[in-house]
Design a protein around this motif. Structure first.
Motif, short mmCIF file in Angstrom:
data_model
loop_
_atom_site.label_atom_id
_atom_site.label_comp_id
_atom_site.label_asym_id
_atom_site.label_seq_id
_atom_site.Cartn_x
_atom_site.Cartn_y
_atom_site.Cartn_z
N THR A 142 -32.23 26.75 -26.12
CA THR A 142 -31.03 26.70 -26.95
C THR A 142 -30.69 28.10 -27.48
O THR A 142 -29.52 28.52 -27.44
N ILE A 143 -31.70 28.81 -27.95
CA ILE A 143 -31.48 30.17 -28.45
C ILE A 143 -30.99 31.07 -27.34
O ILE A 143 -30.09 31.90 -27.54
N LEU A 144 -31.55 30.90 -26.14
CA LEU A 144 -31.11 31.71 -24.99
C LEU A 144 -29.63 31.49 -24.71
O LEU A 144 -28.86 32.45 -24.56
N GLY A 145 -29.21 30.22 -24.66
CA GLY A 145 -27.81 29.92 -24.38
C GLY A 145 -26.88 30.43 -25.46
O GLY A 145 -25.84 31.04 -25.16
N LEU A 146 -27.23 30.21 -26.72
CA LEU A 146 -26.40 30.69 -27.82
C LEU A 146 -26.35 32.22 -27.84
O LEU A 146 -25.31 32.82 -28.14
N GLY A 147 -27.47 32.85 -27.50
CA GLY A 147 -27.51 34.31 -27.49
C GLY A 147 -26.60 34.90 -26.45
O GLY A 147 -25.85 35.85 -26.71
N LEU A 148 -26.63 34.33 -25.24
CA LEU A 148 -25.76 34.82 -24.17
C LEU A 148 -24.29 34.61 -24.53
O LEU A 148 -23.44 35.47 -24.28
N TYR A 149 -23.99 33.47 -25.14
CA TYR A 149 -22.62 33.19 -25.57
C TYR A 149 -22.17 34.18 -26.64
O TYR A 149 -21.05 34.70 -26.61
N GLN A 150 -23.08 34.47 -27.60
CA GLN A 150 -22.72 35.36 -28.71
C GLN A 150 -22.47 36.78 -28.23
O GLN A 150 -21.57 37.46 -28.74
N VAL A 151 -23.25 37.24 -27.26
CA VAL A 151 -23.03 38.59 -26.71
C VAL A 151 -21.62 38.66 -26.11
O VAL A 151 -20.89 39.63 -26.34
N HIS A 152 -21.24 37.64 -25.36
CA HIS A 152 -19.90 37.62 -24.74
C HIS A 152 -18.82 37.61 -25.80
O HIS A 152 -17.82 38.35 -25.71
N GLU A 153 -18.99 36.78 -26.84
CA GLU A 153 -17.98 36.71 -27.90
C GLU A 153 -17.86 38.04 -28.64
O GLU A 153 -16.76 38.47 -28.99
N GLY A 154 -18.98 38.69 -28.85
CA GLY A 154 -18.95 39.99 -29.53
C GLY A 154 -18.19 41.03 -28.72
O GLY A 154 -17.42 41.83 -29.28
N LEU A 155 -18.37 41.01 -27.40
CA LEU A 155 -17.65 41.95 -26.54
C LEU A 155 -16.14 41.66 -26.57
O LEU A 155 -15.32 42.58 -26.59
N GLU A 156 -15.79 40.38 -26.60
CA GLU A 156 -14.38 39.99 -26.62
C GLU A 156 -13.72 40.37 -27.94
O GLU A 156 -12.54 40.74 -27.99
N GLU A 157 -14.47 40.28 -29.03
CA GLU A 157 -13.90 40.51 -30.36
C GLU A 157 -13.88 41.98 -30.75
O GLU A 157 -13.20 42.36 -31.71
N TYR A 158 -14.59 42.82 -30.02
CA TYR A 158 -14.71 44.22 -30.44
C TYR A 158 -13.36 44.93 -30.60
O TYR A 158 -13.16 45.65 -31.58
N PRO A 159 -12.40 44.78 -29.66
CA PRO A 159 -11.12 45.49 -29.84
C PRO A 159 -10.42 45.14 -31.15
O PRO A 159 -9.77 45.99 -31.76
N ASP A 160 -10.54 43.88 -31.59
CA ASP A 160 -9.89 43.47 -32.85
C ASP A 160 -10.63 43.99 -34.06
O ASP A 160 -10.03 44.25 -35.11
N ASN A 161 -11.93 44.16 -33.94
CA ASN A 161 -12.73 44.62 -35.07
C ASN A 161 -12.84 46.13 -35.14
O ASN A 161 -13.16 46.69 -36.21
N SER A 162 -12.58 46.80 -34.03
CA SER A 162 -12.71 48.26 -33.98
C SER A 162 -11.59 48.93 -34.77
O SER A 162 -10.42 48.56 -34.66
N ASP A 163 -11.95 49.93 -35.55
CA ASP A 163 -10.94 50.69 -36.28
C ASP A 163 -10.00 51.42 -35.32
O ASP A 163 -8.84 51.62 -35.62
N GLY A 164 -10.53 51.82 -34.17
CA GLY A 164 -9.72 52.54 -33.19
C GLY A 164 -9.06 51.65 -32.17
O GLY A 164 -8.35 52.13 -31.28
N GLY A 165 -9.28 50.32 -32.26
CA GLY A 165 -8.68 49.40 -31.30
C GLY A 165 -9.18 49.61 -29.88
O GLY A 165 -8.48 49.30 -28.92
N GLU A 166 -10.40 50.14 -29.74
CA GLU A 166 -10.95 50.40 -28.41
C GLU A 166 -11.20 49.10 -27.65
O GLU A 166 -11.52 48.07 -28.25
N THR A 167 -11.08 49.16 -26.35
CA THR A 167 -11.41 48.02 -25.51
C THR A 167 -12.77 48.26 -24.87
O THR A 167 -13.19 49.39 -24.65
N VAL A 168 -13.46 47.19 -24.58
CA VAL A 168 -14.77 47.29 -23.94
C VAL A 168 -14.56 47.56 -22.46
O VAL A 168 -13.77 46.87 -21.80
N PRO A 169 -15.20 48.58 -21.89
CA PRO A 169 -15.04 48.89 -20.46
C PRO A 169 -15.33 47.67 -19.59
O PRO A 169 -16.24 46.88 -19.88
N ARG A 170 -14.58 47.54 -18.53
CA ARG A 170 -14.75 46.40 -17.63
C ARG A 170 -16.16 46.36 -17.04
O ARG A 170 -16.72 45.29 -16.79
#
Length: 313
Positions: A240-268
């Motif tokens: 369960t922790i493994l699945g939630l962890g993998l999901y959370q990493v993906h969500e963090g990457l998706e949310e970074y542009p909105d949370n970044s002060d510079g509006g940076e996007t995560v490289p493809r």
């Protein structure tokens, strides 16, 4: 056409600021707005503002900018401004010399005025640096070391795998705690749940592996037979922790542009590496169960009576 507002705190704004309509936005249909003005370098002592804003020193100045797709609810002076949901950052600019924008440069601009050189640069904010560190440390824990701990337990049951399993899990837990500390300003609800579950799992695992395991030799899946409920819960909680962890990493990457002060996007490329890793993790975990089902990955220490040595488990 934008106008300078006179507030209750300073009723004579126009005495201190000079609006420059020639270089300000006048088209209401424009997708952006530019408001240009001049202000005094030193405000009178009676001007109501913070002390830091009363005087502008010559030389480099710090500026911030932010943008939002949501318009104010009205044109009134006291209209509510919605928090920015697009690019926002800070930069340094020297207003004491002329500056020529260089269209070929994304990070800095410069020009000469006599012997003086003015520079304007945009760099990552301190908050963005913390977010990047948060993402890096969290990904190492949840996307690398935690899966490695589980895969070692699944693929190498015919060897003394427990020390490596325990060490990797402790390392993953330490990294997740560190990531939480680095990203305290941007808390994810799943992230908090993960932190709690991982800490519980570390303590739980220490007790689980001290219980006896007596797999049935005739069982197709010895891992699931002859185990105490504590061990079985430990296995389920780990997956369960493994699945939630993998999901959370993906969500963090998706949310970074909105949370970044510079509006940076995560490289493809980061997403490509992410999908490659989860594919390897999923395939390896499934392969471990298939090997055990085929009788090629029996737990270490299986003796004639079907008792698995605790020291090897």
């Amino acid at each position: 056409m934008p106008v300078l507002a006179s507030t209750v705190a300073a009723t004579s704004t126009n005495s201190f600021y000079t609006f420059l309509p020639a270089i300000s936005t006048s088209d209401a249909s424009s997708s952006y707005t530019v408001v240009s003005y001049l202000r005094l370098l030193a405000m009178p002592s009676g001007y109501v503002t913070t002390s830091a804003m009363k005087t502008i020193a010559r030389g480099p100045q710090s500026f911030i900018y932010a943008s939002s797709t949501i318009k104010p609810d009205s044109t009134a002076e006291n209209a509510v401004l919605t928090q920015h949901n697009q690019a926002h950052s800070s930069f340094s600019l020297d207003l004491s010399t002329a500056i020529t924008l260089d269209a070929t440069s994304n990070s800095s601009t410069s020009t000469s005025s006599g012997d003086a050189i003015a520079t304007a640069s945009v760099s990552r904010s301190k908050r963005d640096m913390y977010l990047i560190a948060h993402a890096t440390v969290g990904s190492l824990g949840l996307l690398l070391f935690s899966p490695m701990a589980i895969l070692i337990a699944r693929l190498f049951r015919g060897s003394t795998w427990f020390p490596a399993h325990a060490a990797l899990n402790l390392l993953a837990a330490a990294l997740v705690v560190t990531a939480f500390a680095l990203g305290y300003t941007q808390v994810h609800r799943i992230g908090i749940a993960l932190l709690v579950l991982i800490l519980v799992q570390v303590v739980f695992g220490a007790f689980a592996h001290r219980t006896k395991a007596s797999p049935h030799p005739s069982s197709r899946l010895p891992t699931l037979s002859g185990k105490s409920p504590v061990r079985l819960v430990h296995i389920v909680l780990g997956v369960t922790i493994l699945g939630l962890g993998l999901y959370q990493v993906h969500e963090g990457l998706e949310e970074y542009p909105d949370n970044s002060d510079g509006g940076e996007t995560v490289p493809r490329g980061v997403f490509i590496v992410y999908y490659i890793l989860i594919s390897i993790i999923a395939a390896s975990y499934l392969a471990g169960w298939i090997k055990e089902f085929l009788g090629k990955n029996q737990p270490a220490g299986m003796e004639g009576k079907g008792v698995e040595k605790v020291s090897s488990y």
